[in-house]
Design a protein around this motif. Structure first.
Motif, PDB file in Angstrom:
ATOM      1  N   PHE A  27       0.831  -1.208   0.000  1.00  0.00           N
ATOM      2  CA  PHE A  27       0.000   0.000   0.000  1.00  0.00           C
ATOM      3  C   PHE A  27       0.871   1.265   0.000  1.00  0.00           C
ATOM      4  O   PHE A  27       1.977   1.274   0.530  1.00  0.00           O
ATOM      5  N   CYS A  28       0.311   2.324  -0.603  1.00  0.00           N
ATOM      6  CA  CYS A  28       1.049   3.575  -0.745  1.00  0.00           C
ATOM      7  C   CYS A  28       1.264   4.225   0.619  1.00  0.00           C
ATOM      8  O   CYS A  28       0.305   4.454   1.365  1.00  0.00           O
ATOM      9  N   ALA A  29       2.512   4.533   0.935  1.00  0.00           N
ATOM     10  CA  ALA A  29       2.823   5.168   2.219  1.00  0.00           C
ATOM     11  C   ALA A  29       2.359   6.620   2.237  1.00  0.00           C
ATOM     12  O   ALA A  29       2.249   7.233   3.290  1.00  0.00           O
ATOM     13  N   ASN A  30       2.051   7.161   1.052  1.00  0.00           N
ATOM     14  CA  ASN A  30       1.630   8.547   0.941  1.00  0.00           C
ATOM     15  C   ASN A  30       0.123   8.701   1.105  1.00  0.00           C
ATOM     16  O   ASN A  30      -0.335   9.567   1.836  1.00  0.00           O
ATOM     17  N   CYS A  31      -0.670   7.818   0.443  1.00  0.00           N
ATOM     18  CA  CYS A  31      -2.128   8.003   0.463  1.00  0.00           C
ATOM     19  C   CYS A  31      -2.892   6.752   0.875  1.00  0.00           C
ATOM     20  O   CYS A  31      -4.115   6.805   1.024  1.00  0.00           O
ATOM     21  N   GLY A  32      -2.231   5.628   1.024  1.00  0.00           N
ATOM     22  CA  GLY A  32      -2.899   4.446   1.542  1.00  0.00           C
ATOM     23  C   GLY A  32      -3.544   3.535   0.506  1.00  0.00           C
ATOM     24  O   GLY A  32      -4.040   2.466   0.849  1.00  0.00           O
TER      25      GLY A  32
ATOM     26  N   SER B   8       4.144   1.561  -8.002  1.00  0.00           N
ATOM     27  CA  SER B   8       3.581   2.852  -8.373  1.00  0.00           C
ATOM     28  C   SER B   8       2.160   2.963  -7.830  1.00  0.00           C
ATOM     29  O   SER B   8       1.410   1.991  -7.822  1.00  0.00           O
ATOM     30  N   CYS B   9       1.803   4.163  -7.367  1.00  0.00           N
ATOM     31  CA  CYS B   9       0.468   4.368  -6.803  1.00  0.00           C
ATOM     32  C   CYS B   9      -0.452   4.954  -7.876  1.00  0.00           C
ATOM     33  O   CYS B   9      -0.197   6.041  -8.384  1.00  0.00           O
ATOM     34  N   PRO B  10      -1.537   4.252  -8.226  1.00  0.00           N
ATOM     35  CA  PRO B  10      -2.458   4.764  -9.254  1.00  0.00           C
ATOM     36  C   PRO B  10      -3.241   5.981  -8.776  1.00  0.00           C
ATOM     37  O   PRO B  10      -3.739   6.752  -9.590  1.00  0.00           O
ATOM     38  N   ALA B  11      -3.344   6.187  -7.475  1.00  0.00           N
ATOM     39  CA  ALA B  11      -4.146   7.304  -6.956  1.00  0.00           C
ATOM     40  C   ALA B  11      -3.357   8.610  -6.900  1.00  0.00           C
ATOM     41  O   ALA B  11      -3.829   9.644  -7.340  1.00  0.00           O
ATOM     42  N   CYS B  12      -2.132   8.569  -6.369  1.00  0.00           N
ATOM     43  CA  CYS B  12      -1.392   9.825  -6.183  1.00  0.00           C
ATOM     44  C   CYS B  12      -0.106   9.878  -7.003  1.00  0.00           C
ATOM     45  O   CYS B  12       0.652  10.830  -6.906  1.00  0.00           O
ATOM     46  N   SER B  13       0.158   8.827  -7.801  1.00  0.00           N
ATOM     47  CA  SER B  13       1.322   8.776  -8.703  1.00  0.00           C
ATOM     48  C   SER B  13       2.661   8.664  -7.988  1.00  0.00           C
ATOM     49  O   SER B  13       3.705   8.775  -8.634  1.00  0.00           O
TER      50      SER B  13
END
Ligand SMILES: [Zn+2]
Length: 281
Positions: free
Chosen positions: A116-121, A134-139
């Motif tokens: 999971f993204c450490a930036n936005c979850g 790569s995070c599809p939500a916050c890039s």
């Protein structure tokens, strides 16, 4: 010249230039000489003779690189069904396969712990042949982490400072070590760790060698430093004991002499490399 630290050989051609091309990587999985690393009990499987085991490509989530011309892949690591003892495992591993073991182990374990993204979850996706997410939500792009650890010999008047932890094999002494903290240089970390654990000041920190340690993702940075005094003040919450050893005592331990004053760390530990290089210098 003493051997290179275990795990630190050349390993595979990591083929970074191909990682951004999923189609080319997919093509490589279909080649007749492509192989996938076998896993057993949460670690890369080790066959008779200490070599890694390979199988037909099934789940090629991670592109490890090329062995000569042959593409090498790995699935994501399945969690271990039972805890394993690291040192006996390493003792039976062939040193030529150690760098690949280290890379596959750290990379696969990183994926299983960083879904999971450490930036936005949000759940992240594997990209670049498995060498980032790569995070599809916050890039945000997340890369496999490496945790630097300093490990050092302090020298005073021709003697070396070594310590032991209570859970080590009886009689073993080894180099002091500790994680590098954020905002800290390697040199500063060496000075701080020796001060914390043994209560002495060191200076003239010199880099000697490094070693990936894939349990789970450390980079051991081995150094030598000069102490200003021999008067130790040991932190017994970290060390059971620490003391000074003469060159003869270190030589006896590394040789495995019957009357050795202490037990040297095994060949797989970079502390052993530090002792051997000090003796050879
Ligand atoms: Zn995100």
């Amino acid at each position: 010249m003493p051997p290179e630290p275990f795990f630190s050989g050349p390993g595979l051609d990591r083929a970074d230039a191909l990682r951004g091309y999923p189609d080319k990587i997919a093509e490589l999985t279909r080649r007749g000489d492509a192989r996938e690393l076998a896993w057993r009990d949460g670690i890369p499987a080790i066959a008779e003779g200490g070599r890694l085991e390979w199988q037909e490509v099934g789940d090629a989530a991670l592109f490890l690189g090329f062995d000569g011309e042959a593409p090498r892949f790995s699935a994501l690591a399945e969690p271990a069904t039972q805890p394993f003892a690291v040192m006996p495992l390493l003792a039976q591993m062939h040193e030529a396969d150690a760098p690949l073991f280290a890379a596959a182990m750290s990379l696969a374990r990183w994926h299983s712990r960083h879904r999971f993204c450490a930036n936005c979850g949000q759940a992240t996706e594997i990209v670049r042949g498995g060498w980032s997410r790569s995070c599809p939500a916050c890039s945000a792009e997340h890369f496999p982490r490496v945790d630097p650890v300093v490990i050092m010999l302090a020298e005073y008047d021709g003697k070396l400072l070594l310590g032991r932890q209570s859970h080590w094999p009886e009689g073993r002494y080894s180099a002091l070590a500790g994680f590098v903290e954020v905002g800290e240089s390697v040199e500063a970390a060496v000075v701080r760790e020796v001060k914390e654990e043994a209560g002495i000041d060191v200076s003239n920190v010199r880099y000697v060698a490094s070693q990936p340690w894939p349990f789970p993702s450390s980079l051991m940075i081995a150094c030598h430093a000069e102490a200003s005094t021999a008067d130790l003040k040991i932190d017994t919450t970290e060390l059971e004991d620490a003391r000074w050893f003469t060159r003869d005592e270190v030589q006896g331990a590394v040789d495995g002499a019957e009357d050795a004053t202490f037990g040297a760390p095994p060949r797989t530990a970079i502390a052993r490399t530090l002792l051997e290089r000090w003796l050879g210098a």
